[in-house]
Scaffold this motif. Structure first.
Motif, PDB file in Angstrom:
ATOM      1  N   PHE A 156     -52.700  41.836  81.429  1.00  0.00           N
ATOM      2  CA  PHE A 156     -53.986  41.393  80.904  1.00  0.00           C
ATOM      3  C   PHE A 156     -55.041  42.370  81.414  1.00  0.00           C
ATOM      4  O   PHE A 156     -55.241  42.509  82.620  1.00  0.00           O
ATOM      5  N   LYS A 188     -58.543  35.863  76.705  1.00  0.00           N
ATOM      6  CA  LYS A 188     -57.330  36.221  75.970  1.00  0.00           C
ATOM      7  C   LYS A 188     -56.322  35.100  76.118  1.00  0.00           C
ATOM      8  O   LYS A 188     -56.216  34.470  77.172  1.00  0.00           O
ATOM      9  N   GLN A 189     -55.564  34.862  75.048  1.00  0.00           N
ATOM     10  CA  GLN A 189     -54.540  33.821  75.063  1.00  0.00           C
ATOM     11  C   GLN A 189     -53.313  34.326  74.317  1.00  0.00           C
ATOM     12  O   GLN A 189     -53.420  34.821  73.193  1.00  0.00           O
ATOM     13  N   SER A 197     -53.282  31.708  79.270  1.00  0.00           N
ATOM     14  CA  SER A 197     -54.690  31.728  78.843  1.00  0.00           C
ATOM     15  C   SER A 197     -55.553  32.239  79.990  1.00  0.00           C
ATOM     16  O   SER A 197     -55.565  31.655  81.080  1.00  0.00           O
TER      17      SER A 197
END
Length: 325
Positions: A144, A127-128, A98
């Motif tokens: 990411f 974002k997860q 996360s």
């Protein structure tokens, strides 16, 4: 490197000087200088005696405010199954990654605690993702990003923006071994100039080599009078000594299987504003997963930086010469 006579009352200004004078190196997490095999997070049904006390690990990534180019936080081998990870009774583990930015991501006290409690997930969730045993990212990288540095939380004492990445083992009992890299590229490991990464509780695997030396670099601010180093599940087969500008291999206590151990050490004024070197020496070739954190005299956790602020400490030998009359 900051000159020894620069003892600043303002911890924030001291941070800025150290960050601006610490050489930029490859921003791998763990860094090559730490000599750590992998970060590790076990599934929530794992036995704690395997080396993870709370099945959660939080890292912070610092981007200097001058950098306005997109950045990427790359994760190596985020799945739990395959080449590097530790299976127990068949691959059954899900690991959640996360990413947080925005107000509170770093500044919320719970975010910097040594256990996942209260508001440790404070900030804006960017974002997860959950990774299982699928082979898509086995021995591969997931990125990411791109991340606008302004999406992080601005932290004045660092004069930069901070992102938080919380990794939590969900269902399962296997060990997920992984690494990070703070990069300007989504597909390659290209360092972010002046960037760094740090954590307040380190869960990792030692290099499985006899006599291998691992270095942990907690930063000592100018308010620290003493430190308490605490470690979990070291299994007693590792030697631990503290090195700094004022300590030349002070012994520290290590834990046995599935228990915590700690020892308290006074801090010399010469050590303020610099990193210590907690040096672990492996006494066997056995695989060993363990947990470390360091607190000050008030129980406040100190950060471990991947790139030690002020550089790796070197003991300064001083000779006290007395002239007889």
């Amino acid at each position: 490197m900051v000159l020894p006579f620069l003892r600043l009352a303002g911890c924030g200004l001291l941070f800025l000087l150290l960050l601006s004078t610490t050489p930029t190196r490859a921003q791998a997490v763990p860094s090559p200088g730490e000599n750590i095999a992998f970060l590790v997070t076990f599934g929530s049904q794992a036995d704690k005696s395997w080396g993870d006390d709370d099945f959660t690990q939080t890292f912070f990534f610092l981007i200097p405010k001058e950098n306005r180019q997109p950045v990427h936080i790359r994760v190596f081998d985020p799945d739990c199954g395959g080449l590097y990870d530790e299976a127990k009774f068949g691959w059954n583990t899900t690991t959640e990654f996360s990413l947080y930015g925005g107000a509170g991501a770093y500044s919320t006290p719970d975010a910097r605690a040594t256990e996942p409690r209260g508001q440790f997930r404070a900030g804006t969730l960017l974002k997860q993702l959950k990774f299982g045993s699928e082979k898509t990212y086995d021995n591969k990288w997931y990125s990411f990003g791109p991340l606008n540095p302004l999406e992080g939380e601005f932290v004045p004492e660092f004069d930069g923006y901070v992102f938080k990445l919380v990794v939590q083992g969900k269902a399962g009992d296997d060990g997920n071994l992984y690494r990070y890299f703070l990069s300007t590229s989504p597909t390659q490991n290209v360092p972010v100039e002046g960037g760094n990464a740090f954590t307040y509780e380190y869960s990792f695997r030692l290099s499985p080599q006899k006599r291998a030396k691992t270095h942990l670099y907690p930063f000592v601010n100018d308010r620290v009078v003493s430190i308490k180093q605490s470690n979990f599940d070291v299994d007693g087969d590792v030697g631990l000594k503290i090195f700094s500008v004022a300590k030349n291999g002070h012994p520290a206590k290590v834990s046995e299987d599935n228990v915590w151990a700690s020892s308290t050490h006074l801090i010399d004024e010469k050590e303020h504003g610099l990193s210590l070197d907690l040096q672990l020496t492996s006494l066997t070739k056995a695989t060993n997963d363990l947990v470390f954190y360091v607190t000050d005299q008030y129980g406040v956790a100190l950060p471990f930086f991947a790139i030690p602020l002020g550089g790796p400490p070197r003991y300064r030998y001083e000779v006290d010469v007395k002239i007889r009359k």
